[in-house]
Structure formats: C-alpha cells, structure tokens
Motif scaffolding. Sequence first.
Motif, short mmCIF file in Angstrom:
data_model
loop_
_atom_site.label_atom_id
_atom_site.label_comp_id
_atom_site.label_asym_id
_atom_site.label_seq_id
_atom_site.Cartn_x
_atom_site.Cartn_y
_atom_site.Cartn_z
N THR A 158 -25.71 10.83 40.07
CA THR A 158 -25.44 10.08 38.05
C THR A 158 -26.14 11.40 37.68
OG1 THR A 158 -25.57 8.20 39.04
CG2 THR A 158 -26.05 9.40 36.28
N ARG A 159 -25.59 12.26 36.75
CA ARG A 159 -25.61 13.40 36.57
C ARG A 159 -26.71 13.02 35.05
NH1 ARG A 159 -23.45 18.29 38.37
NH2 ARG A 159 -21.65 17.79 39.40
N SER A 160 -26.32 12.23 34.61
CA SER A 160 -26.83 12.35 32.97
C SER A 160 -28.46 11.69 32.79
CB SER A 160 -26.31 11.06 32.11
OG SER A 160 -25.94 9.90 32.67
N ALA A 161 -28.63 12.13 32.34
CA ALA A 161 -30.87 11.62 32.12
C ALA A 161 -30.75 10.31 32.91
CB ALA A 161 -31.05 12.02 30.78
N ARG A 162 -29.71 9.16 31.72
CA ARG A 162 -29.96 7.64 31.69
C ARG A 162 -29.03 6.83 31.79
NH1 ARG A 162 -31.10 3.77 28.96
NH2 ARG A 162 -32.70 2.29 28.84
N HIS A 163 -29.17 5.27 32.48
CA HIS A 163 -27.84 5.28 32.93
C HIS A 163 -28.23 3.65 32.49
CE1 HIS A 163 -24.20 3.10 34.14
NE2 HIS A 163 -23.48 4.32 33.89
N PRO A 164 -27.68 2.75 31.67
CA PRO A 164 -27.56 1.61 31.36
C PRO A 164 -28.05 0.46 32.94
CG PRO A 164 -26.20 1.59 30.37
CD PRO A 164 -26.39 2.69 31.38
N HIS A 165 -26.82 1.10 33.76
CA HIS A 165 -27.29 -0.25 34.83
C HIS A 165 -27.35 0.37 36.53
CE1 HIS A 165 -24.15 -2.60 32.75
NE2 HIS A 165 -23.35 -1.16 32.45
N GLY A 166 -28.19 1.54 35.88
CA GLY A 166 -29.20 1.88 36.94
C GLY A 166 -28.97 3.65 37.26
N ILE A 167 -29.28 4.19 37.59
CA ILE A 167 -28.87 5.63 38.40
C ILE A 167 -28.14 5.58 40.03
CG2 ILE A 167 -29.76 7.68 39.18
CD1 ILE A 167 -29.52 7.65 36.43
N LYS A 168 -27.40 6.38 40.08
CA LYS A 168 -26.98 5.57 41.54
C LYS A 168 -27.03 6.95 41.76
CE LYS A 168 -22.28 5.21 41.51
NZ LYS A 168 -20.67 5.21 41.15
N VAL A 169 -27.47 6.80 43.07
CA VAL A 169 -27.73 7.36 44.59
C VAL A 169 -27.17 7.32 46.03
CG1 VAL A 169 -30.35 7.64 43.32
CG2 VAL A 169 -29.87 5.29 44.67
N ARG A 170 -27.35 7.98 46.73
CA ARG A 170 -27.19 7.67 48.31
C ARG A 170 -28.44 7.93 48.66
NH1 ARG A 170 -24.24 12.05 49.11
NH2 ARG A 170 -22.01 11.17 48.60
N LEU A 171 -28.43 7.10 49.48
CA LEU A 171 -29.20 6.20 51.01
C LEU A 171 -29.29 7.28 51.61
CD1 LEU A 171 -30.61 2.78 50.33
CD2 LEU A 171 -31.54 4.26 49.02
#
Length: 67
Positions: free
Chosen positions: A38-51
């Motif tokens: 996720t590029r934005s500083a905040r996301h209401p559903h959670g930041i998207k990451v790759r484990l």
Amino acid sequence: MDGQNRNAIHPGATVDIVLKKDQRTGRLTRGTVKDILTRSARHPHGIKVRLADGQVGRVKTIFPDQG
C-alpha cells in the motif's frame, strides 16, 4: 497495534494478516513482512503487505519487535 498506519509497519515485522480468500471468515495468517504494497499513509481496512512466504493480505495486528 492495528495495521491501518503505514509508518507502524516495516520489513521484518511480525504481523497477522487477512488473506483475500479469508475476508469473509476473518481467519488470520501470521508471518513476517517482506514488502509493503500500500502506497498511502493510511488505509481503513489495513495496509496491504507481502509476507516472506509470498502470501499477500491486509494487516490486522502488528506485534512488538522482540529485541
């Protein structure tokens, strides 16, 4: 800590994420962050990451660093 703020997440952090296929059930998957997607500083559903194992999902819980 919740996973809505990007600045709280860093590569190597241990997190619980919700995978796309588990969004209906809310089943959590624990792993280590490899990439922040996720590029934005905040996301209401959670930041998207790759484990580290390649799974992608939105962060629900961030665990404190063990050190």
